[in-house]
Design a protein around this motif. Structure first.
Motif, PDB file in Angstrom:
ATOM      1  N   HIS A 114      91.325  31.719  23.887  1.00 57.64           N
ATOM      2  CA  HIS A 114      92.730  31.570  23.275  1.00 57.64           C
ATOM      3  C   HIS A 114      92.746  33.280  22.760  1.00 57.64           C
ATOM      4  O   HIS A 114      92.380  33.662  21.568  1.00 57.64           O
ATOM      5  CB  HIS A 114      93.182  30.750  21.968  1.00 57.64           C
ATOM      6  CG  HIS A 114      94.286  30.667  20.691  1.00 57.64           C
ATOM      7  ND1 HIS A 114      95.165  29.801  20.728  1.00 57.64           N
ATOM      8  CD2 HIS A 114      95.285  32.138  20.753  1.00 57.64           C
ATOM      9  CE1 HIS A 114      96.376  30.695  20.473  1.00 57.64           C
ATOM     10  NE2 HIS A 114      96.511  32.037  20.337  1.00 57.64           N
ATOM     11  N   HIS A 137      94.908  37.856  23.234  1.00 55.31           N
ATOM     12  CA  HIS A 137      96.181  38.191  24.648  1.00 55.31           C
ATOM     13  C   HIS A 137      95.974  39.113  24.906  1.00 55.31           C
ATOM     14  O   HIS A 137      95.216  40.465  24.653  1.00 55.31           O
ATOM     15  CB  HIS A 137      97.146  38.018  23.224  1.00 55.31           C
ATOM     16  CG  HIS A 137      97.265  36.896  22.851  1.00 55.31           C
ATOM     17  ND1 HIS A 137      99.210  35.884  23.010  1.00 55.31           N
ATOM     18  CD2 HIS A 137      97.540  35.820  21.316  1.00 55.31           C
ATOM     19  CE1 HIS A 137      99.141  34.848  22.479  1.00 55.31           C
ATOM     20  NE2 HIS A 137      98.099  35.457  21.265  1.00 55.31           N
ATOM     21  N   HIS A 190      94.939  26.264  16.639  1.00 48.52           N
ATOM     22  CA  HIS A 190      95.721  26.651  14.907  1.00 48.52           C
ATOM     23  C   HIS A 190      95.084  25.190  14.660  1.00 48.52           C
ATOM     24  O   HIS A 190      94.189  25.270  13.819  1.00 48.52           O
ATOM     25  CB  HIS A 190      96.904  27.411  14.651  1.00 48.52           C
ATOM     26  CG  HIS A 190      96.563  28.687  15.753  1.00 48.52           C
ATOM     27  ND1 HIS A 190      95.814  29.435  15.670  1.00 48.52           N
ATOM     28  CD2 HIS A 190      97.335  29.022  16.134  1.00 48.52           C
ATOM     29  CE1 HIS A 190      96.677  30.312  17.002  1.00 48.52           C
ATOM     30  NE2 HIS A 190      97.619  29.967  17.408  1.00 48.52           N
ATOM     31  N   ASP A 223      92.218  35.189  19.026  1.00 48.90           N
ATOM     32  CA  ASP A 223      93.797  35.238  18.895  1.00 48.90           C
ATOM     33  C   ASP A 223      94.102  37.237  18.547  1.00 48.90           C
ATOM     34  O   ASP A 223      94.478  37.461  18.766  1.00 48.90           O
ATOM     35  CB  ASP A 223      94.416  34.989  17.403  1.00 48.90           C
ATOM     36  CG  ASP A 223      95.877  34.893  18.292  1.00 48.90           C
ATOM     37  OD1 ASP A 223      96.574  34.716  18.902  1.00 48.90           O
ATOM     38  OD2 ASP A 223      96.605  33.916  16.998  1.00 48.90           O
TER      39      ASP A 223
END
Ligand SMILES: [Zn+2]
Length: 495
Positions: free
Chosen positions: A57, A59, A363, A426
């Motif tokens: 996870h 970006h 999360h 993240d």
């Protein structure tokens, strides 16, 4: 066939060897059993061999775009910031926006934000936008405000503020929705810029031992262009495997991509290097901004007598319909859910799907014992970002107080319950070195319940083989077992 020799296997420290053919592990076992007839030998010089990290996870494109922006992390005075902005301004082509990241006025001696007048003094023509390190605020110059059609008559949007000085003039400081509004006025990255950014992000991630990364919100600008950019980057030698979760609305929303067009993009990808895994939905917000949907109250909430706080992004009926639509169309889902109230909604929804083990909660920071039991019974996957505890502890305490903050991210309880739990970063909101995440998960910072520390062995697996499960890559990557791709990293070799 290539023989990798002279290394220790990370699990038990035993001397091992591994043969690899066309990128796939053929055999791995005791060094004494290594085949003698091989085409090539690679000496790993006594290092310890691990599967490459899987960051399930993060970006990717935003990480790469940020790498192209001015980085203000080292600046601790307004003068430092302005010097860096001026130097970048002089180097940039005329007309281009000047984007800076990691602006943080709390490091300044007086803690006060820059005023747009100071940025206008550098350039009144070029739009300049300094994004705050927390990602929820920025400072704009007059040209950036003008590009977003903001003038002195503007009113604050719901959930946002255009900050004004004593005289009532806009200072250029933008909070929350106001920040998002001006940011959205900047030109979208072109296809070439996107490809460059993905390649840059891939290089940066490979340098810290990551072999596979999952973009958790593809479609933020333009889904078709982003899919093409990811495919092109993989074809141009991006050093990491690319896994994509597409924003739900870009696929199933009223203005979503045509199914045939999406199928064309997916079919053109070499799935080993680049593939679409599923769809992403946001169920709630975040703790720092008091927008996570929780039971109980945030400390700064006005006391209105209610027993819950924060925001569900969608009504329960709408959310269930979105999950159903995706599940029935065969998609895997990854749902952002931070608060316990939101996670109950997600679990209710997953429980109604044909096979909840296909789906993921992202999360799940606040969980009761009963919720952990229920999540284990339902069997869905969960991803967690240990590095947040290092970076955002103060923001959590401000919103939740010490006691509830201590119990955030209950990794060990989840592991013991048998929940498939993977770790990830993240990035770019944290720096994203998996070793930082692993260290934090094994030894939570002061103020976080040490009973939720996990073992080193588990943390490594959560950042590799369990991440592969989260990406529907089990058996393909993550363990260096026979038949899997030979994505590895080496620690402590003498060479
Ligand atoms: Zn994310």
């Amino acid at each position: 066939m290539t023989l990798y020799e002279n290394f220790l296997w990370w699990v038990d420290g035993s001397p091992q060897a591994m043969t690899v053919d066309q990128g796939r592990v053929v055999w791995r076992g005791p060094a004494t059993d290594a085949p003698l007839e091989v085409g090539r030998r690679i000496d790993l010089e006594g290092g310890t061999l691990y599967p490459a990290f899987i960051d399930a996870h993060c970006h990717i494109l935003p990480t790469g775009l940020d790498l192209q922006k001015l980085h203000l992390g080292p600046c601790s005075t307004p003068g430092d910031v302005l010097d860096a902005v001026r130097a970048r301004h002089e180097a940039l082509e005329p007309g281009a926006w000047l984007h800076a990241v990691h602006y943080d006025q709390t490091k300044f001696p007086d803690g006060a934000h820059l005023h747009r007048d100071a940025l206008d003094a550098i350039s009144a023509e070029r739009p300049i936008l300094l994004r705050h390190v927390n990602g929820h605020a920025s400072v704009a110059n007059s040209a950036a405000l003008a590009a977003a059609r903001i003038d002195e008559t503007v009113e604050d949007p719901p959930g946002g503020t255009f900050v004004r000085d004593e005289s009532g003039r806009l200072t250029g400081v933008l909070l929350e929705r106001a920040h998002e509004f001006v940011t959205a006025a900047a030109p979208e990255p072109t296809l070439d810029e996107m490809v460059e950014a993905i390649l840059a992000a891939g290089r940066e991630m490979a340098a810290v031992g990551i072999g596979t990364a999952t973009d958790m919100m593809t479609g933020r600008w333009n889904l078709a262009r982003e899919l093409e950019a990811y495919r092109l980057a993989s074809e141009q030698g991006c050093p990491i495997r690319l896994r994509l979760f597409l924003q739900w609305g870009t696929v199933l929303g009223p203005r979503g991509i045509e199914p045939s067009e999406l199928a064309g993009h997916m079919g053109a990808m070499d799935a080993e290097r680049c593939k679409v895994v599923g769809l992403k939905i946001f169920a709630d917000g975040a703790i720092g901004s008091a927008t996570a949907a929780i039971y109980g109250r945030f400390l700064n909430d006005p006391d209105d007598g209610r027993a819950e706080s924060g925001q569900l992004i969608y009504s329960p009926d709408r959310f269930h319909a979105m999950v159903r639509a995706a599940d029935e169309a065969g998609w895997r889902l990854a749902v952002h859910s931070i608060g316990d109230r939101s996670t109950d909604l997600v679990l209710d929804s997953f429980a109604t799907t044909a096979d909840p083990r296909r789906h993921r909660i992202e999360h799940a920071m606040l969980l009761s014992d009963a919720q952990i039991e229920r999540m284990a019974a339902i069997g869905c996957h969960c991803t967690m970002q240990p590095e947040f505890l290092m970076k955002f502890g103060h923001a959590y305490r401000r919103q939740l107080g010490q006691e509830r903050t201590a119990r955030l991210k209950r990794a060990e309880s989840m592991r013991r319950a048998g929940i498939p739990l993977s770790f990830s970063s993240d990035r770019p909101i944290v720096s994203g070195d998996p070793l930082d995440g692993i260290r934090t998960a094994c030894s939570r910072p002061d103020g976080f319940d040490p009973a939720e520390n996990v073992s080193y062995d588990f943390a490594v697996r959560a950042y590799s083989e369990i991440g592969a499960i989260a990406n529907d890559d089990a058996g393909f990557v993550g363990r260096l077992e026979a038949g899997e791709v030979a994505d590895y990293r080496l620690e402590g070799s003498s060479g």
